[in-house]
Design a protein around this motif. Structure first.
Motif, PDB file in Angstrom:
ATOM      1  N   ILE A 195       0.928  -1.280   0.046  1.00 13.18           N
ATOM      2  CA  ILE A 195      -0.094   0.002  -0.029  1.00 13.18           C
ATOM      3  C   ILE A 195       0.964   1.275   0.033  1.00 13.18           C
ATOM      4  CG2 ILE A 195      -1.644   1.180   1.349  1.00 13.18           C
ATOM      5  CD1 ILE A 195      -2.853  -1.611   2.075  1.00 13.18           C
ATOM      6  N   LYS A 231       0.850   3.984  -2.762  1.00 13.74           N
ATOM      7  CA  LYS A 231       0.773   5.545  -2.554  1.00 13.74           C
ATOM      8  C   LYS A 231       1.948   6.193  -3.431  1.00 13.74           C
ATOM      9  CE  LYS A 231      -0.142   9.441  -0.426  1.00 13.74           C
ATOM     10  NZ  LYS A 231      -1.286  10.315  -0.936  1.00 13.74           N
ATOM     11  N   ILE A 235      -5.854   6.514   0.000  1.00 11.82           N
ATOM     12  CA  ILE A 235      -5.996   5.771  -1.049  1.00 11.82           C
ATOM     13  C   ILE A 235      -7.694   4.968  -0.852  1.00 11.82           C
ATOM     14  CG2 ILE A 235      -5.357   3.112  -2.006  1.00 11.82           C
ATOM     15  CD1 ILE A 235      -2.829   3.900  -1.195  1.00 11.82           C
ATOM     16  N   PRO A 290     -10.464   2.605  -0.773  1.00 12.47           N
ATOM     17  CA  PRO A 290     -10.648   0.967  -0.942  1.00 12.47           C
ATOM     18  C   PRO A 290     -12.040   0.637  -1.633  1.00 12.47           C
ATOM     19  CG  PRO A 290     -11.180   1.810   1.380  1.00 12.47           C
ATOM     20  CD  PRO A 290     -10.944   2.978   0.549  1.00 12.47           C
ATOM     21  N   CYS A 326      -5.250   2.228   3.904  1.00 12.63           N
ATOM     22  CA  CYS A 326      -5.372   2.602   2.566  1.00 12.63           C
ATOM     23  C   CYS A 326      -6.180   4.184   2.923  1.00 12.63           C
ATOM     24  CB  CYS A 326      -6.668   1.881   1.717  1.00 12.63           C
ATOM     25  SG  CYS A 326      -5.975   0.380   1.179  1.00 12.63           S
TER      26      CYS A 326
END
Length: 444
Positions: A66, A70, A114, A116, A109
């Motif tokens: 993850i 990023k 981010i 999900p 996340c």
């Protein structure tokens, strides 16, 4: 060359993965076995006897992956939940450690900025439920509904985008008719009930998710291929129509309230044996979006020797000079064609939830060269932009896949990832295509 700036700023860009293909840790922390855990142990079913016991080890490497995501400017991550990690036997007692794992993935996340996007079923049915008949057993609709409800109730405060099923045509066709995927069942008597119970689960899952929480986007995903006749003969034209009904229309049309395409596929009338009163209505739901997953086209011809559809594929290797590692034709126009085809159903919006290609990775001096993948992605994105300018309501694109992973019956041979995995050391190397996508996403 197409640029990100050619799209609206709110167009969604991301990457995709699935639990079984990446997580490994098949029995860690109370996880139950899935049909793929069992199937991949059968002799001769998977390329060179490969198994996903470790794969790209996302279960242990998720923080690393993850963070890498990023660093690549990727802010939407589509992944799936392993049903048997939450419910080891498919139903009943919840496995708290499994829930905790997905809590940590989701929270990280969000911490990284981010978004999900969660798929609830990406082919890894709990083995205990297959021992009760799996998708052939109508009880699966209730088992699946309970699983959906739990996930929406528990994770839905943080996850806003949900996909109910991944490619039901593939897992029912390959798993319950051809027997080349888990659970390895064959024949129309397995295939037909598996179709119906999957379609019922799809629509019921959508309605459950929408009813339990507001503010969610709930959809489902379909595999699709442009289907073209080999010649202009009426027999080949009819063959293409039948294959299109099977490959592209079988699950989307009942969801859309149109019923199964029985007129073009008369063998589907066998499904009436499994219909209960009210099922025609229950098959219909109103998703917030549809995910389409396109990689190629297929050329078909009439065949007297193929039961039920009297059609056969014309091998891409015999038609074109170059194919992917999956022996698929490189035909980006298929993306444009399928976006238009699915737009006719008038769903609220479309996302391309999978698109990518497997090519050999050339590893030299710690770098991975994969120019063919870059060309593939660029040409497909260009076709999406073309369709969008023509009025198709496509709102996002996810590359399959973020990392190399276990590619089902093909094992580890095909590599789809933007990130190369050395399976011995678990070292990650961003490929040239990953650097290209990162730069593409950074271009505002």
């Amino acid at each position: 060359m197409v640029k990100r700036a050619d799209f609206e700023k709110d167009f969604v860009w991301g990457v995709a993965a699935s639990a079984f293909q990446t997580e490994g840790a098949v029995e860690a922390d109370g996880k139950g076995l899935s049909i793929w855990d069992e199937f991949s142990r059968r002799k001769g079913k998977i390329y060179k006897g490969h198994a996903a016991d470790i794969s790209s080890d996302f279960y242990n490497q998720y923080t690393r992956d993850i963070a890498l995501m990023k660093s690549m400017h990727i802010n939407n991550f589509r992944f799936s939940i392993s049903w048997s990690r939450i419910f080891p036997t498919g139903t009943g007692e919840v496995n708290a450690k499994g829930v905790d794992f997905y809590d940590r993935v989701i929270d990280l996340c969000l911490e990284m900025g981010i978004n999900p996007w969660v798929t609830l079923y990406h082919w890894d049915l709990p083995l205990a439920l297959q021992q009760k008949g799996g998708w052939v057993n109508r009880d699966i609709v209730d088992y699946f509904s309970d699983y959906v409800a739990f996930c929406i109730n528990h994770f839905g405060d943080r996850v806003k985008q949900w996909m109910i099923l991944n490619e039901p045509m593939v897992y029912t066709g390959a798993g319950y008719f051809l027997g080349i995927h888990a659970p390895g069942k064959r024949g129309v008597d397995n295939f037909i009930p598996a179709i119906h119970h999957s379609a019922l689960s799809q629509s019921k899952g959508i309605r459950i998710a929408q009813s339990l929480r507001t503010g969610l986007e709930v959809g489902t995903t379909f595999s699709c291929s442009a289907i073209h006749p080999h010649t202009a003969s009426q027999k080949d034209l009819n063959a293409a129509k039948r294959v299109d009904a099977l490959v592209n229309r079988l699950f989307v049309e009942p969801l859309n309230g149109l019923g199964y395409p029985m007129q073009d596929l008369p063998f589907l009338r066998k499904i009436e044996k499994y219909m209960h009163p009210g099922d025609e209505i229950a098959l219909h739901a109103e998703p917030d979006f549809i995910g389409i997953q396109n990689y190629t086209r297929e050329v078909v011809k009439h065949s007297y020797f193929t039961p039920y559809i009297n059609s056969s594929l014309v091998n891409a290797k015999n038609r074109v000079d170059e194919v992917t590692e999956m022996a698929w034709e490189i035909y980006p126009q298929a993306m444009h064609e399928m976006l238009h085809q699915f737009s006719k159903y008038k769903f609220k919006k479309l996302y391309v939830t999978e698109n990518g290609a497997a090519f050999p990775d050339i590893v030299e001096n710690g770098k991975v060269h994969d120019i063919k993948r870059i060309n593939y992605l660029q040409s497909n994105i260009a076709e999406i932009l073309k369709a969008k300018k023509e009025g198709v309501n496509v709102e996002g694109y996810f590359v399959w896949s973020f990392t190399d992973n276990f590619e089902w019956a093909e094992g580890y041979r095909p590599r789809f990832g933007l990130v190369h995995i050395d399976y011995e050391s678990q070292k990650r190397i961003i490929k040239a295509s990953g650097h290209w996508y990162s730069n593409f996403l950074a271009d505002l």
